[in-house]
Design a protein around this motif. Structure first.
Motif, PDB file in Angstrom:
ATOM      1  N   GLY A 164       7.059  93.970  42.857  1.00 32.12           N
ATOM      2  CA  GLY A 164       5.670  94.065  43.293  1.00 32.12           C
ATOM      3  C   GLY A 164       5.359  95.436  43.862  1.00 32.12           C
ATOM      4  O   GLY A 164       4.301  96.010  43.593  1.00 32.12           O
ATOM      5  N   GLY A 167       4.756  98.063  41.319  1.00 33.17           N
ATOM      6  CA  GLY A 167       3.522  97.975  40.553  1.00 33.17           C
ATOM      7  C   GLY A 167       3.499  96.900  39.489  1.00 33.17           C
ATOM      8  O   GLY A 167       2.547  96.837  38.701  1.00 33.17           O
ATOM      9  N   TRP A 168       4.528  96.054  39.435  1.00 37.97           N
ATOM     10  CA  TRP A 168       4.543  94.985  38.447  1.00 37.97           C
ATOM     11  C   TRP A 168       3.504  93.925  38.811  1.00 37.97           C
ATOM     12  O   TRP A 168       3.307  93.603  39.978  1.00 37.97           O
ATOM     13  N   ARG A 169       2.887  93.355  37.790  1.00 39.20           N
ATOM     14  CA  ARG A 169       2.005  92.219  38.013  1.00 39.20           C
ATOM     15  C   ARG A 169       2.854  90.975  38.245  1.00 39.20           C
ATOM     16  O   ARG A 169       4.010  90.899  37.796  1.00 39.20           O
ATOM     17  N   PRO A 170       2.323  89.978  38.955  1.00 36.37           N
ATOM     18  CA  PRO A 170       3.134  88.807  39.317  1.00 36.37           C
ATOM     19  C   PRO A 170       3.773  88.084  38.139  1.00 36.37           C
ATOM     20  O   PRO A 170       4.942  87.694  38.200  1.00 36.37           O
ATOM     21  N   ALA A 171       3.035  87.886  37.054  1.00 40.32           N
ATOM     22  CA  ALA A 171       3.563  87.094  35.930  1.00 40.32           C
ATOM     23  C   ALA A 171       4.763  87.761  35.254  1.00 40.32           C
ATOM     24  O   ALA A 171       5.803  87.114  35.060  1.00 40.32           O
ATOM     25  N   PRO A 172       4.679  89.047  34.863  1.00 40.61           N
ATOM     26  CA  PRO A 172       5.860  89.677  34.253  1.00 40.61           C
ATOM     27  C   PRO A 172       7.060  89.732  35.197  1.00 40.61           C
ATOM     28  O   PRO A 172       8.207  89.534  34.762  1.00 40.61           O
ATOM     29  N   ALA A 173       6.806  89.980  36.488  1.00 38.87           N
ATOM     30  CA  ALA A 173       7.899  90.009  37.457  1.00 38.87           C
ATOM     31  C   ALA A 173       8.556  88.628  37.548  1.00 38.87           C
ATOM     32  O   ALA A 173       9.789  88.506  37.605  1.00 38.87           O
ATOM     33  N   GLN A 208       6.270  83.628  45.337  1.00 40.36           N
ATOM     34  CA  GLN A 208       5.080  84.468  45.229  1.00 40.36           C
ATOM     35  C   GLN A 208       3.899  83.866  45.988  1.00 40.36           C
ATOM     36  O   GLN A 208       3.066  84.605  46.525  1.00 40.36           O
TER      37      GLN A 208
END
Length: 241
Positions: A164, A167-173, A208
């Motif tokens: 996070g 800069g990753w978005r929640p879904a891909p992470a 999350q």
């Protein structure tokens, strides 16, 4: 110029690096050395005390060294473990939710395990230390919660927190963490990969939403304890075991 570290931080860093590298080999070598005389002995004899010593060294200190590293890095960055919901004050509140999650995952996980075994997608797993010792159950419990701390702190809390920040978005992470979780269970078969992938998505989504790691640690530990005790009880009674 890099910021200078105080002596305590330097010693802690040294211990963590050694625990993750050569110190474990040194400790187990010492245990092996004292297990039998060197001269005139062709076959070493291993007492149950030495077996227990190996288990405790691996579980309590070296098994948790990666978790120690995570805590150290978070403290060194100035964040501490608050962003992971991993303070001791967070623990009591995490126990009821962890117990509920353990019940939910255990029921669904057992069904998936039975189906996977029936169709040849899952291997038989023996989730217990040596049986019929006075320390079998205590070591089983220690092992279970060591695994819970190891996996949930690293693959749920730390990884999702750092992704996070990167800069990753929640879904891909969430998917990356779940795939990683499933991948290191592939030795148990494809069924275990799928089961742990689903568990990773479920646990990761909970983290999350709540930013609390203790419920996941408690749930994971209770699931492993239940699996171990279930194996001991049903061993020889069911074809699955």
């Amino acid at each position: 110029m890099p910021a200078s570290l105080d002596r305590r931080s330097l010693y802690e860093e040294i211990l963590i690096v050694l625990a993750l590298t050569v110190l474990a080999s040194a400790a187990f070598a010492v245990i092996s050395l004292v297990s039998a005389p060197i001269r005139g002995v062709a076959v070493t004899t291993t007492t149950q005390t030495l077996v227990l010593a190996r288990h405790l060294a691996g579980l309590v200190f070296f098994g948790l060294a990666p978790v120690w590293l995570v805590v150290y890095l978070l403290r060194r960055s100035g964040e501490g473990v608050v962003p992971l919901g991993l303070t001791l004050r967070d623990l009591p509140a995490g126990i009821p939710l962890g117990a509920y999650l353990a019940l939910l995952v255990s029921i669904s996980g057992l069904g998936l395990y039975i189906v996977g075994y029936a169709y040849g997608f899952t291997r038989i797993v023996i989730p217990v230390p040596p049986l019929e010792q006075w320390w079998t159950i205590p070591v089983l419990v220690l092992d279970a919660f060591q695994n819970g701390l190891y996996e949930e702190v690293i693959v749920a809390g730390y990884l999702l927190h750092r992704l996070g920040q990167a800069g990753w978005r929640p879904a891909p992470a969430l998917w990356l963490a779940a795939v990683i979780r499933g991948s290191y269970h592939l030795y148990q078969g494809y069924g275990a990969f799928v089961g742990n992938l689903v568990m990773g998505l479920f646990f990761g989504l909970i983290w999350q939403r709540t930013r609390r790691t203790w419920p996941l640690v408690v749930a994971h530990g209770l699931i492993d304890v239940a699996a171990g005790i279930g194996y001991i009880y049903f061993r020889g009674r069911l074809e699955l075991f």
